[in-house]
Every structure is written in C-alpha cells, then in structure tokens.
Write a protein that holds these residues in place. Structure first.
Motif, short mmCIF file in Angstrom:
data_model
loop_
_atom_site.label_atom_id
_atom_site.label_comp_id
_atom_site.label_asym_id
_atom_site.label_seq_id
_atom_site.Cartn_x
_atom_site.Cartn_y
_atom_site.Cartn_z
N PHE A 94 43.62 32.83 29.63
CA PHE A 94 43.36 31.53 30.23
C PHE A 94 44.55 30.58 30.19
CE2 PHE A 94 38.92 32.89 29.87
CZ PHE A 94 38.49 32.55 31.15
N GLY A 95 45.43 30.72 29.21
CA GLY A 95 46.58 29.81 29.13
C GLY A 95 47.42 29.88 30.40
N GLU A 96 47.78 31.09 30.79
CA GLU A 96 48.62 31.29 31.97
C GLU A 96 47.83 30.96 33.25
OE1 GLU A 96 49.14 32.91 29.23
OE2 GLU A 96 51.32 33.00 29.06
N ARG A 97 46.54 31.30 33.23
CA ARG A 97 45.73 31.06 34.44
C ARG A 97 45.63 29.56 34.72
NH1 ARG A 97 40.74 34.77 32.96
NH2 ARG A 97 39.75 33.79 34.75
N LEU A 98 45.51 28.78 33.66
CA LEU A 98 45.40 27.32 33.85
C LEU A 98 46.75 26.70 34.22
CD1 LEU A 98 43.01 26.55 30.84
CD2 LEU A 98 42.44 26.42 33.27
N SER A 99 47.80 27.06 33.49
CA SER A 99 49.10 26.42 33.76
C SER A 99 49.60 26.73 35.16
CB SER A 99 50.14 26.84 32.72
OG SER A 99 50.37 28.23 32.79
N SER A 100 49.23 27.91 35.69
CA SER A 100 49.73 28.27 37.03
C SER A 100 49.11 27.37 38.11
CB SER A 100 49.51 29.75 37.33
OG SER A 100 48.16 30.11 37.15
N TYR A 101 47.87 26.93 37.92
CA TYR A 101 47.29 25.96 38.88
C TYR A 101 48.10 24.67 38.85
CZ TYR A 101 43.01 28.60 39.78
OH TYR A 101 42.11 29.54 40.20
N LEU A 102 48.36 24.18 37.64
CA LEU A 102 48.99 22.86 37.53
C LEU A 102 50.43 22.91 38.01
CD1 LEU A 102 47.35 21.59 34.23
CD2 LEU A 102 46.54 21.49 36.60
N PHE A 103 51.12 24.01 37.70
CA PHE A 103 52.51 24.10 38.15
C PHE A 103 52.59 24.16 39.68
CE2 PHE A 103 56.65 26.00 38.98
CZ PHE A 103 57.45 25.12 38.26
N THR A 104 51.64 24.85 40.30
CA THR A 104 51.62 24.91 41.77
C THR A 104 51.52 23.49 42.35
OG1 THR A 104 50.43 27.01 41.61
CG2 THR A 104 50.39 25.93 43.75
N GLN A 105 50.66 22.69 41.72
CA GLN A 105 50.48 21.32 42.21
C GLN A 105 51.76 20.49 42.01
OE1 GLN A 105 47.27 20.07 43.63
NE2 GLN A 105 49.00 18.92 44.46
N VAL A 106 52.41 20.69 40.87
CA VAL A 106 53.66 19.95 40.61
C VAL A 106 54.71 20.32 41.67
CG1 VAL A 106 55.55 19.59 38.96
CG2 VAL A 106 53.19 19.70 38.14
N LEU A 107 54.79 21.61 42.00
CA LEU A 107 55.74 22.03 43.05
C LEU A 107 55.41 21.36 44.39
CD1 LEU A 107 56.36 25.88 42.70
CD2 LEU A 107 58.09 24.11 42.78
N ALA A 141 56.37 24.17 49.53
CA ALA A 141 55.14 24.87 49.93
C ALA A 141 54.86 25.95 48.88
CB ALA A 141 55.32 25.50 51.30
N ALA A 142 53.81 25.75 48.12
CA ALA A 142 53.54 26.67 47.00
C ALA A 142 52.08 27.10 46.99
CB ALA A 142 53.89 26.00 45.68
N THR A 143 51.85 28.34 46.63
CA THR A 143 50.49 28.87 46.52
C THR A 143 50.34 29.59 45.19
OG1 THR A 143 50.41 29.25 48.88
CG2 THR A 143 48.79 30.42 47.57
N ARG A 144 49.20 29.36 44.55
CA ARG A 144 48.93 30.08 43.31
C ARG A 144 48.40 31.47 43.65
NH1 ARG A 144 44.65 31.64 40.05
NH2 ARG A 144 45.01 31.45 37.81
N PHE A 145 48.83 32.43 42.87
CA PHE A 145 48.47 33.83 43.14
C PHE A 145 48.03 34.47 41.83
CE2 PHE A 145 49.54 38.30 43.44
CZ PHE A 145 49.11 38.65 44.71
N ASP A 146 46.93 35.22 41.87
CA ASP A 146 46.44 35.88 40.65
C ASP A 146 47.24 37.17 40.43
OD1 ASP A 146 45.07 37.20 38.62
OD2 ASP A 146 43.17 36.26 39.20
N VAL A 147 48.06 37.16 39.37
CA VAL A 147 48.96 38.29 39.14
C VAL A 147 48.21 39.58 38.89
CG1 VAL A 147 49.25 38.22 36.61
CG2 VAL A 147 51.21 38.79 38.06
#
Ligand code: ADP
Ligand code: ASP
Ligand code: MG
Length: 448
Positions: free
Chosen positions: A116-129, A135-141
C-alpha cells in the motif's frame, strides 16, 4: 535500445509535497524520462511492516494506521486532486484500512499490506507532476512486473515482464509520463508480491530492462555513491564513476543507497545507472557503467549489520564427501542466501543477512532443526560484515595499514580470494562503526 530513461525516487524524495515537487521538476526538465518509479513516502513501509505483526495491540495497530493516513493527508492538503486520482486513491486507502485492521495475516496478505505504501504514493506523485504541467498517468506495476510466488522475497520473471511491458506499458510512453510503483509485483498465482526491503531500485532497473531503456536514474538523499556511508564518515567522498562490478559489490555488502540486485538487469542489458540527490540534482552524482576502473585498489568500505554466523560442525566431515552439499541443499530449500563461507576440516561457517526490518527473517527454526539432524549447529548474532570494495584488490598493497587497523578489533572471520573486488570480514556489531571509520581514515583518506 530506446532513448527512454526510467527515474526512481526513494522514500525521502517522496516524503512530502515539497520533496515530491522537487522530483517533479527533475522529470519536467528531462523529457527522456518516460517512466517514474516511486517508493512509499518515508516511514510508511516501516509502519506497514509493524502492522504485519500479529501480536500488535489494538491501540498500537490503530496508531500505525493513523500514522500512514497522516503522511498521505499532509501531502493531499497541498494538492487539488483530479477525479481519476481521487477515485483510485480513496479506494486504495479504504482497502488498506480494511486489511490493516485485521489481526492475523498470511504471507500473501503481508505482501498485500506492504504494497500500500507505493500504491498510495504513486497516486499523489502523479498529481504533483500534473500540477507542474506534465501529462502523467498512474500505472499499476503489477500488470507488468511478473514474479514467482515467494512472498516477501519474490524473484522477477524477466521474460514475462518484458512481454507484459511490450503489451501494456510501451504503447503508453509516447503520450505521457507513466508513474508506477517500486517494490511490488504480481506472482504466478496473481497475488501481490514484494521484492524485499529497498526493492524499488531493483524494480526501476527491471522496468528499464523490460522497455529497453538506456538509463536508470536513482534519485535519493545523497549526491551519489560515496566511499562509505556519508552519515557515518563526514569525510566520505562521492565517487563519480563505478563499474557494474564495483557497484554490485558495494550494494551487496551494505551500501544501502542501492538495493543489491539493482545492478543485475543493468549490467545484463548494458543500461547506465545514475545515482544522485533529488534535493540537489545540479550537483551531479555517480555514473555506473560497464567500463572497469583503470586504477586498481580499494575504492570504498561498506558494512552490513545484523549478520548471523551459522557454524555447522560434523565429526564425519573428515574425508566424508557430500557434507557441504547436504548443508547447502538445506539452506537452498529454505531459500536462504549465504554470503561469506569459510571451511575447516570438520566445520563450515557461513554468514547470513538478518536485518531486523526485513519483511522475512532469514533463518527459520525448521531449517536449524533439519541441519541439527546430522551435525552440531551454532548461531552467533550481533555481528557486522565489513567489506573493502575495489578492483584488483591485493592485500599486500594495503596490508600494513589494514593489519594495524584490524589488530585493534576482534575479527571473527576473514574472506578474500574468490573475488578480486572485495575483502570481507566479520566484526562485533558494537565495534563496526569504529572499524569502518578507522579503515576509511587509513585507507581512503590518508592515502589520497
Ligand atoms: P531511498 O529512500 O532514496 O531509497 P536509502 O535510504 O535507501 O534511500 O539510501 C540512501 C542512504 O544510503 C543514504 O542516506 C546513506 O546514508 C546510505 N548509504 C550507505 N552507504 C552509502 C554509500 N556508500 N554512499 C551513499 N550513501 C550510502
Ligand atoms: N518502500 C520499500 C521499503 O521501504 C521499498 C523501497 O523504498 O525501495 O523498503
Ligand atoms: Mg533505498
């Protein structure tokens, strides 16, 4: 090989909104970066590891859950979330709370919780970008990074990861920057797996390999790889260039700045690795490349604490064949990786990593029991493995200084010879910081 780069940002680099904003600026200024791999925000994975403990009191459990939420909320406060991010983030946070509220976990559930740590931070970082106009999209690795089913210490399936990347990831890269998670993958059984603590570096290198990138950037809190941990020796100096072999040895023997497996995909596929500070990108960093260093000698000293020394003794070993094979077969069965090995006629001593924060303890009781069936087993702990790293290390060049430093300490075991890139020994943990400082002073400061 494409001219894509993969950039990985570690926990402190995505610790809060300001840190994330600095990372976003790095991406904005480097249009070759098409994939961003993020860690969990600093501290989050430690809370998640704590939550995996079945014996946690209800109150302690609640406190860890709140701590994770607070780290997220402190970032969100400064952001205005797009609808897709709000939806995904809130659903993920809810799933985290439901799972974390349980009090008993299977190994698979532990990996799910740790993810969950990485899953949550990746949403927020996408928004910061996006906030910086990228142009950024979050992707489930997990749709790309395929692993086996060994939870907490999963190994990647390289061929499957490459196929997945071709199908799901590569087609997206022309249009936007993809933000994805380090540390986690999906096993053959479709469940979430993790690559071991600090594994996001490894994820970045694996993804770079899968998309044929020519560069991986590891952005962290130091301006490169130093001659020793700069937190321990303030005279440690950054190393501008390292070979794959030297960097791999440093990472293996405790330079926490890189996960030990990171160099594998890079050296296999000839991908250059850069390590630098997301706080000070203008200061440059370390480049890790194929070329061997032209100058032989010691370049760095590392340490790895919390090592176990397992000594297995059998009177039958004298002239008995198959003893070592039997011991190592059992260790392999428990997926235990051995670092140093020394043998005498009737015994073998091996060192094992036993980091307290690891998501899986290294030595199972079942393994000890199995070894005890045919030999005497003893385990010593509170030891540190100290390694001198370089190229073409020859003891005779350094022996006077080195021996005078070592003679002040109790050395439990020494290994040298199998590789010309390292010279390793085991010392008591209580002495190890001092040992590293003394070696650094004598061999890396005074000789320069
Ligand atoms: P991240 O969260 O970015 O992955 P880590 O904490 O895992 O960062 O790694 C960075 C840390 O590694 C540094 O803060 C430093 O204290 C430590 N470190 C240990 N050995 C070295 C070394 N030889 N060179 C640079 N950093 C090192
Ligand atoms: N978040 C994971 C950890 O703290 C992985 C990583 O940061 O590399 O171990
Ligand atoms: Mg790390």
């Amino acid at each position: 090989m494409s001219n894509y780069s993969v950039a990985k940002f570690g926990g402190t680099s995505v610790a809060d909104f300001d840190a994330m904003s600095r990372c976003a600026a790095i991406i904005k200024n480097d249009t070759q970066v098409r994939v961003v791999v993020v860690s969990a925000s600093s501290g989050v994975t430690n809370h998640l590891v704590a939550l995996c403990d079945d014996s946690l009191t209800e109150q302690a459990r609640a406190e860890h859950i709140i701590a994770v939420e607070t780290i997220q909320h402190n970032i969100i406060e400064k952001l205005s979330l797009d609808a897709d991010i709000t939806h995904g983030f809130m659903a993920t946070l809810e799933q985290f709370k439901v799972l974390a509220g349980k009090c008993q976990f299977s190994v698979a559930e532990k990996d799910e919780l740790l993810s969950f740590g990485e899953r949550l931070s990746s949403y927020l970082f996408t928004q910061v970008l996006r906030g910086q106009g990228v142009a950024a999209t979050r992707f489930d690795v997990r749709d790309v990074l395929a692993t086996n089913d060994i939870h907490a210490k999963a190994e990647p399936n390289i061929a499957k990861t490459r196929d997945n990347a071709k199908q799901h990831l590569l087609p997206l890269l022309n249009e936007q920057v993809i933000v994805t998670q380090g540390f986690i993958g999906r096993g053959d059984n479709s469940l979430t797996t993790t690559l071991g603590r600090g594994g996001s570096d490894y994820s970045a290198a694996l993804i770079a390999e899968a998309i044929d990138a020519d560069q991986v950037q590891i952005w962290t809190d130091v301006v490169g790889i130093f001659s020793t941990d700069p937190r321990l020796c303030h005279k440690a100096a950054p190393i501008s260039k390292l070979s794959f072999d030297e960097a791999a040895e440093m990472a293996t023997f405790g330079a926490k700045v890189l996960h030990p497996a990171t160099i594998l995909p890079a050296s296999r596929s000839g991908i250059r690795v850069f390590v630098g500070s997301s706080r000070a990108p203008e200061q440059g960093g370390t480049w890790i490349e194929k070329e061997k260093s032209a100058v032989p000698g010691i370049r760095a000293v590392t340490q790895r604490k919390n090592q176990l020394l397992l000594t297995v003794k059998s009177p039958e070993m004298l002239l008995a064949s198959g003893f070592l094979a039997r011991v190592f077969t059992i260790l392999a069965k428990y997926n235990i990786s051995v670092d140093l090995v020394t043998t005498s006629e009737i015994s073998v001593a091996v060192t094992l990593d036993n980091a307290p924060n690891a998501s899986r303890p290294e030595l199972d009781q079942a393994c000890l029991n199995e070894l005890s069936e045919f030999c005497h087993v003893s385990v010593e702990n509170k030891l540190t493995l100290v390694a001198l790293i370089g190229s073409e290390i020859q003891l005779r060049h350094h022996e006077i200084n080195l021996m005078s430093v070592l003679s002040q300490f109790n050395i439990r075991l020494i290994c040298h010879g199998a590789s010309k890139h390292n010279l390793c020994f085991l010392v008591e943990q209580a002495d190890s910081d001092q040992v590293v400082k003394s070696i650094h002073r004598q061999l890396l400061e005074l000789s320069n």
